[in-house]
Design a protein around this motif. Structure first.
Motif, PDB file in Angstrom:
ATOM      1  N   VAL A  91       2.808   3.775  -8.317  1.00 26.43           N
ATOM      2  CA  VAL A  91       2.811   2.370  -8.744  1.00 26.43           C
ATOM      3  C   VAL A  91       4.238   1.826  -8.770  1.00 26.43           C
ATOM      4  O   VAL A  91       4.505   0.711  -8.302  1.00 26.43           O
ATOM      5  CB  VAL A  91       2.145   2.238 -10.129  1.00 26.43           C
ATOM      6  CG1 VAL A  91       2.296   0.810 -10.657  1.00 26.43           C
ATOM      7  CG2 VAL A  91       0.671   2.615 -10.057  1.00 26.43           C
ATOM      8  N   ARG A 106       0.857  -1.186   0.000  1.00 28.61           N
ATOM      9  CA  ARG A 106       0.000   0.000   0.000  1.00 28.61           C
ATOM     10  C   ARG A 106       0.894   1.237   0.000  1.00 28.61           C
ATOM     11  O   ARG A 106       1.922   1.272   0.679  1.00 28.61           O
ATOM     12  CB  ARG A 106      -0.930   0.005   1.215  1.00 28.61           C
ATOM     13  CG  ARG A 106      -1.673   1.299   1.426  1.00 28.61           C
ATOM     14  CD  ARG A 106      -2.706   1.260   2.542  1.00 28.61           C
ATOM     15  NE  ARG A 106      -3.990   0.831   2.034  1.00 28.61           N
ATOM     16  CZ  ARG A 106      -4.524  -0.371   2.220  1.00 28.61           C
ATOM     17  NH1 ARG A 106      -3.862  -1.263   2.940  1.00 28.61           N
ATOM     18  NH2 ARG A 106      -5.701  -0.690   1.717  1.00 28.61           N
ATOM     19  N   LEU A 161      -3.331   3.709  -2.316  1.00 30.53           N
ATOM     20  CA  LEU A 161      -3.115   2.889  -3.504  1.00 30.53           C
ATOM     21  C   LEU A 161      -2.569   1.531  -3.101  1.00 30.53           C
ATOM     22  O   LEU A 161      -1.643   1.437  -2.300  1.00 30.53           O
ATOM     23  CB  LEU A 161      -2.150   3.603  -4.458  1.00 30.53           C
ATOM     24  CG  LEU A 161      -1.789   2.866  -5.752  1.00 30.53           C
ATOM     25  CD1 LEU A 161      -1.785   3.833  -6.927  1.00 30.53           C
ATOM     26  CD2 LEU A 161      -0.415   2.215  -5.642  1.00 30.53           C
ATOM     27  N   GLN A 196      -8.089   1.697 -11.319  1.00 28.83           N
ATOM     28  CA  GLN A 196      -8.145   0.254 -11.063  1.00 28.83           C
ATOM     29  C   GLN A 196      -7.671  -0.480 -12.301  1.00 28.83           C
ATOM     30  O   GLN A 196      -8.150  -0.215 -13.409  1.00 28.83           O
ATOM     31  CB  GLN A 196      -9.573  -0.187 -10.725  1.00 28.83           C
ATOM     32  CG  GLN A 196      -9.690  -1.656 -10.374  1.00 28.83           C
ATOM     33  CD  GLN A 196     -11.128  -2.107 -10.259  1.00 28.83           C
ATOM     34  OE1 GLN A 196     -11.799  -2.391 -11.233  1.00 28.83           O
ATOM     35  NE2 GLN A 196     -11.619  -2.172  -9.031  1.00 28.83           N
ATOM     36  N   HIS A 238       5.843  -1.172  -6.564  1.00 25.61           N
ATOM     37  CA  HIS A 238       6.436  -2.338  -7.227  1.00 25.61           C
ATOM     38  C   HIS A 238       7.794  -2.679  -6.621  1.00 25.61           C
ATOM     39  O   HIS A 238       8.150  -3.853  -6.459  1.00 25.61           O
ATOM     40  CB  HIS A 238       6.555  -2.092  -8.729  1.00 25.61           C
ATOM     41  CG  HIS A 238       6.903  -3.321  -9.498  1.00 25.61           C
ATOM     42  ND1 HIS A 238       7.387  -3.286 -10.788  1.00 25.61           N
ATOM     43  CD2 HIS A 238       6.873  -4.644  -9.160  1.00 25.61           C
ATOM     44  CE1 HIS A 238       7.618  -4.516 -11.216  1.00 25.61           C
ATOM     45  NE2 HIS A 238       7.319  -5.357 -10.248  1.00 25.61           N
ATOM     46  N   GLU A 258       5.896  -0.253 -17.709  1.00 22.62           N
ATOM     47  CA  GLU A 258       5.623   1.146 -17.389  1.00 22.62           C
ATOM     48  C   GLU A 258       5.245   1.922 -18.648  1.00 22.62           C
ATOM     49  O   GLU A 258       4.396   2.816 -18.600  1.00 22.62           O
ATOM     50  CB  GLU A 258       6.854   1.772 -16.733  1.00 22.62           C
ATOM     51  CG  GLU A 258       6.652   3.237 -16.367  1.00 22.62           C
ATOM     52  CD  GLU A 258       7.888   3.850 -15.746  1.00 22.62           C
ATOM     53  OE1 GLU A 258       7.993   5.090 -15.739  1.00 22.62           O
ATOM     54  OE2 GLU A 258       8.758   3.096 -15.255  1.00 22.62           O
ATOM     55  N   VAL A 261       3.608  -5.439 -12.967  1.00 20.50           N
ATOM     56  CA  VAL A 261       2.457  -5.126 -12.130  1.00 20.50           C
ATOM     57  C   VAL A 261       1.257  -5.944 -12.593  1.00 20.50           C
ATOM     58  O   VAL A 261       0.982  -6.040 -13.800  1.00 20.50           O
ATOM     59  CB  VAL A 261       2.130  -3.620 -12.191  1.00 20.50           C
ATOM     60  CG1 VAL A 261       0.838  -3.305 -11.454  1.00 20.50           C
ATOM     61  CG2 VAL A 261       3.283  -2.810 -11.620  1.00 20.50           C
ATOM     62  N   VAL A 314      -1.106  -2.117  -4.675  1.00 21.70           N
ATOM     63  CA  VAL A 314      -0.526  -2.727  -5.874  1.00 21.70           C
ATOM     64  C   VAL A 314      -0.162  -4.167  -5.553  1.00 21.70           C
ATOM     65  O   VAL A 314       0.366  -4.461  -4.476  1.00 21.70           O
ATOM     66  CB  VAL A 314       0.726  -1.960  -6.345  1.00 21.70           C
ATOM     67  CG1 VAL A 314       1.468  -2.738  -7.429  1.00 21.70           C
ATOM     68  CG2 VAL A 314       0.346  -0.583  -6.869  1.00 21.70           C
ATOM     69  N   VAL A 372      -3.880  -2.931  -9.725  1.00 21.59           N
ATOM     70  CA  VAL A 372      -3.829  -1.634  -9.043  1.00 21.59           C
ATOM     71  C   VAL A 372      -5.236  -1.297  -8.571  1.00 21.59           C
ATOM     72  O   VAL A 372      -6.217  -1.481  -9.298  1.00 21.59           O
ATOM     73  CB  VAL A 372      -3.319  -0.512  -9.979  1.00 21.59           C
ATOM     74  CG1 VAL A 372      -3.366   0.838  -9.265  1.00 21.59           C
ATOM     75  CG2 VAL A 372      -1.911  -0.806 -10.462  1.00 21.59           C
ATOM     76  N   GLU A 373      -5.332  -0.815  -7.347  1.00 24.01           N
ATOM     77  CA  GLU A 373      -6.603  -0.346  -6.772  1.00 24.01           C
ATOM     78  C   GLU A 373      -6.285   0.927  -6.010  1.00 24.01           C
ATOM     79  O   GLU A 373      -5.334   0.961  -5.229  1.00 24.01           O
ATOM     80  CB  GLU A 373      -7.173  -1.400  -5.836  1.00 24.01           C
ATOM     81  CG  GLU A 373      -8.565  -1.088  -5.306  1.00 24.01           C
ATOM     82  CD  GLU A 373      -9.648  -1.471  -6.279  1.00 24.01           C
ATOM     83  OE1 GLU A 373     -10.506  -0.610  -6.542  1.00 24.01           O
ATOM     84  OE2 GLU A 373      -9.644  -2.608  -6.778  1.00 24.01           O
ATOM     85  N   SER A 374      -7.070   1.999  -6.202  1.00 23.22           N
ATOM     86  CA  SER A 374      -6.675   3.248  -5.562  1.00 23.22           C
ATOM     87  C   SER A 374      -7.840   4.210  -5.364  1.00 23.22           C
ATOM     88  O   SER A 374      -8.886   4.091  -5.993  1.00 23.22           O
ATOM     89  CB  SER A 374      -5.601   3.953  -6.404  1.00 23.22           C
ATOM     90  OG  SER A 374      -6.143   4.352  -7.659  1.00 23.22           O
ATOM     91  N   CYS A 402       7.107  -4.601  -3.630  1.00 28.07           N
ATOM     92  CA  CYS A 402       6.608  -5.933  -3.980  1.00 28.07           C
ATOM     93  C   CYS A 402       7.757  -6.890  -4.317  1.00 28.07           C
ATOM     94  O   CYS A 402       7.699  -8.085  -4.006  1.00 28.07           O
ATOM     95  CB  CYS A 402       5.644  -5.849  -5.156  1.00 28.07           C
ATOM     96  SG  CYS A 402       4.068  -5.072  -4.762  1.00 28.07           S
TER      97      CYS A 402
END
Length: 771
Positions: free
Chosen positions: A205, A153, A177, A505, A209, A515, A186, A179, A189-191, A212
């Motif tokens: 993002v 997040r 956000l 999203q 990443h 990217e 990626v 990810v 994505v939810e934000s 992640c």
């Protein structure tokens, strides 16, 4: 006894621990993830065989929050966890969406993923921990999972990104956000954002990443210690010959069908082609028939995707950046507080806005305790919207997810409770669907709130972007159709205002995107959103200044905190009386902020005056409305300002003489009075005769002014009045003999007179003792 395997990493200022081998050892994979003092257990089980005739991947994810994790007992009648809450449904989808594309094609074994929150520290949301635990459990389970994925997040405040911020920091910041990503790309994505730019969102993002990647490396280390043997996948049959047979048989029919712009006609043509293919495989085995159906879908995808990549030709003839025709109208439902009909191509939504009082807020019982939400958005997707027969009833996971996405898009532009003290409910009923109905909900919801008079910061529009990716060649599609969603590689929804993005999203059906692709999609979406905002402005370009005649009015009133008890009364007696008498709803908080609501402005005014009467002081010379509450021989007591009483002397009722008060007044009669005097003890003297009882205007006082008292002169020596009683009260006679509680010997009173001599100092005067 336990063969425990564990890895630890530092993530966002806290330690993330992944452990397996101690708990749920009979599951195919079980991981206990700890982050701070938040602990989530995720267990994965997989069926060892496939049900006969099954041709889809039955992955089911359940996320559950245990109230005991936060040291709480569930509220309400039932004292145990029940069906999934909205939040649990949303987090279940959050886990499902990035892991589902990472299972190989043709794997149809049923998989069950259950994530349970066992401990919650009250700081960071446990959803990220659950996503990481699910990824780790799948990775060590042995099932053919092409992960792992990491999750993070990101918050944004004062130009700085923060990793896995606390819930308080997220609320105070400009971005929330989430990810999910593999080491290389990626996946989801939810934000929710407060109108941030494309560069800021893309930077967030990338920031997520990087985090992640650290999580992915930790899961791989755990798998090296504890992973079970991988499942052996059955060899895939060579279907190239069958595929070529289908291409020769119906390839041209499919290509022609996808050039038909009307959805119904296109579906009819495709069904004819499918029937033709089914007839060609009528004598094949059931397995071959099922394989032929899958090949049919692949053939359709190849034809559509090839046409788009080759010459940019889309199903309905549009270019890759072109938006379908838009028609918007507002106020078409007469009794709703606000309404809008938004149509984009063959996607349509009826959005209505309803305004309510604080009583209508949604109460949420969760790990963080009871909370209240004053903005709700509910999304419905009836089967007729896609021309099908299907289940109609309570919303499923998809409806809950789409509604929350639209909620996130609109929430950042809402006014504060101080600016607009209403509870807001937006209802979206999808009446046609061929493309993103959630983004139609964003556009229609924005218009319906503006129609209802909700002072949004700016209108919000939304658009769904698609992707066709073959090797290094790709095409980003604006405003995708339903078929382009099914046949494409990405569903990327972006909503925002002219000032920036409010939600984003992204779901990927392949192993991630670069990217470069995401930047192009964001830039293309910005152009599309601007076009849609222009079309929406043709229907309504700003919030209406007046609320609907059917909407409740809310007036706020700030009183001194010391007066709260007086307004509420003993056991709530006063405030209940105000509500019962005026018909208005009255809410008061601990800071003395009062909200008075009603659809009738007269009821609001009556309640307001009543409350002011309780909390404000009367002013000498001011005229008030009052009510006779009691009558006595010398006048009438009148209640005014809601909570104050004063006396109208019989001489102040009328200009002419009044012999009997009851001849002129009666209890309950409404009168107009002027405050003549307020004495030091707070007693109020009122007058009716100087006020016109019809208009409330002040009348000239024709009565001569009261003459001041004349000087009474020297009254002379009043003589010795006896010794002063201890304490200095010379007006009370000395009773004597009371020392120790006794009253002394008062002597016989045979004649009924005083026991004291008439001439004794302190005795009664002669005229009071004579018979």
């Amino acid at each position: 006894m336990f063969d425990v395997k564990k890895v630890e990493i530092e993530l966002g200022g806290k330690t993330l621990t992944l452990e397996t081998g101690r708990i749920a050892r009979q599951a195919d994979g079980a991981v206990l993830a700890t982050y701070g003092e938040t602990v989530v257990l995720c267990a994965v089980t997989a069926a060892k065989s496939v049900k006969e005739g099954q041709d889809f991947f039955p992955l089911t994810v359940h996320y559950q929050e245990k109230f005991s994790a936060a040291g709480r007992i569930p509220g309400g009648f039932f004292k145990r966890e029940r069906g999934a809450t909205e939040k649990e449904t949303l987090v279940s989808r959050l886990i499902d969406r990035p892991v589902r594309p990472l299972f190989p094609e043709g794997f149809y074994n049923e998989i069950n993923v259950i994530a349970q929150v066992l401990s919650f520290d009250g700081e960071s949301e446990p959803d990220i921990v659950a996503m990481i635990a699910a990824s780790a459990a799948l990775t060590i389970s042995g099932v053919p999972f092409m992960g792992p994925i990491g999750a993070a997040r990101v918050g944004y405040k004062d130009g700085e990104y923060s990793l896995n911020p606390s819930m308080d920091d997220v609320k105070a910041g400009e971005l929330d956000l989430v990810v999910a990503a593999t080491h290389d790309a990626v996946m989801m994505v939810e934000s929710e954002a407060k109108e941030l730019s494309e560069d800021v969102m893309l930077g967030a993002v990338g920031f997520a990443h990087d985090a992640c990647k650290k999580v992915v490396e930790a899961i791989i280390k755990l798998a090296e210690k504890a992973a079970k043997d991988p499942w052996e996948m059955a060899a895939q049959a060579d279907l190239s010959a069958a595929k070529q047979k289908l291409r020769d048989l119906i390839g041209a029919d499919i290509a022609a069908a996808y050039k038909i712009t009307d959805k119904s006609a296109r579906s009819g043509a495709l069904n004819e082609a499918r029937a033709k293919a089914k007839a060609a495989f009528a004598d094949a085995t059931p397995q071959d028939q099922m394989a032929a159906q899958k090949l049919m879908k692949k053939l359709e995808a190849e034809i559509v995707r090839g046409a788009i990549l080759k010459d940019g030709t889309r199903i309905d003839g549009r270019t890759t950046t072109q938006i379908r025709p838009i028609e918007a109208m507002v106020g078409f439902l007469p009794r709703t507080h606000g309404s809008a009909l938004f149509t984009r191509g063959e996607t349509q939504s009826i959005c209505t806005t309803t305004l309510g009082t604080k009583d209508s807020e949604q109460m949420i019982d969760g790990l963080t305790g009871l909370s209240y939400e004053n903005f709700m958005l509910h999304y419905n997707f009836p089967p007729y919207s896609v021309g099908e027969v299907g289940r109609f009833g309570a919303p499923g996971r998809r409806e809950v997810g789409h509604g929350k996405l639209a909620w996130r898009a609109l929430h950042p532009v809402l006014p504060s409770k101080d600016e607009f003290p209403y509870t807001i409910r937006v209802l979206s009923d999808i009446t046609e669907s061929n493309g993103s109905s959630s983004m139609a909900t964003v556009c229609g919801g924005s218009l319906s709130m503006m129609d209802a008079g909700v002072p949004l910061k700016r209108p919000v529009s939304g658009i769904a972007m698609g992707l066709i990716l073959e090797g290094k060649d790709f095409a980003v599609l604006s405003d995708i159709l339903g078929d382009e969603d099914h046949l494409g590689d990405m569903d990327f929804k972006v909503a925002g205002t002219s000032a920036g993005i409010t939600t984003m999203q992204m779901d990927i059906k392949i192993a991630g995107i670069t990217e470069e692709i995401m930047r192009k999609a964001l830039d293309q979406a910005k152009e599309g959103r601007a076009h849609i905002l222009g079309e929406m402005a043709k229907a309504l370009d700003s919030t209406r200044t007046e609320l609907s005649a059917h909407a409740p009015r809310i007036e706020t009133l700030q009183i001194d905190k010391s007066k709260i008890r007086e307004v509420i009364g003993t056991g709530g007696k006063v405030i209940r009386e105000i509500v019962a008498e005026t018909g208005a709803k009255v809410d008061i908080d601990d800071e003395g902020l009062i909200k008075i609501s009603s659809s009738d402005v007269n009821q609001i005014e009556a309640a307001r005056k009543w409350i002011l009467g309780i909390t404000q002081e009367a002013e000498v010379g001011k005229i008030y409305d009052g009510k006779v509450v009691n009558m006595v021989d010398f006048g009438a007591f009148v209640n005014f300002m809601g909570g104050k009483d004063g006396l109208v002397h019989v001489s102040e009722i009328r200009a002419e003489r009044v012999e009997k008060v009851s001849d002129v007044l009666k209890e309950g009669q409404e009168v107009k009075v002027k405050v003549l005097e307020i004495d030091p003890r707070g007693k109020v003297r009122l007058s009716m005769r100087v006020v016109d009882q019809e208009t409330g205007a002040e009348l000239e006082d024709t009565r001569p002014a009261r003459e001041p008292r004349s000087d009474r002169g020297d009254r002379g020596d009043r003589g010795d009045r006896g010794p002063r009683r201890e304490g200095g009260d010379r007006n009370r006679r000395d009773r004597g003999g009371r020392d120790g509680g006794g009253r002394g010997d008062r002597g016989p009173r045979a004649d009924g007179g005083s026991a004291k001599d008439d001439g004794e100092p302190g005795g009664l005067p002669d005229f009071l003792t004579q018979d």
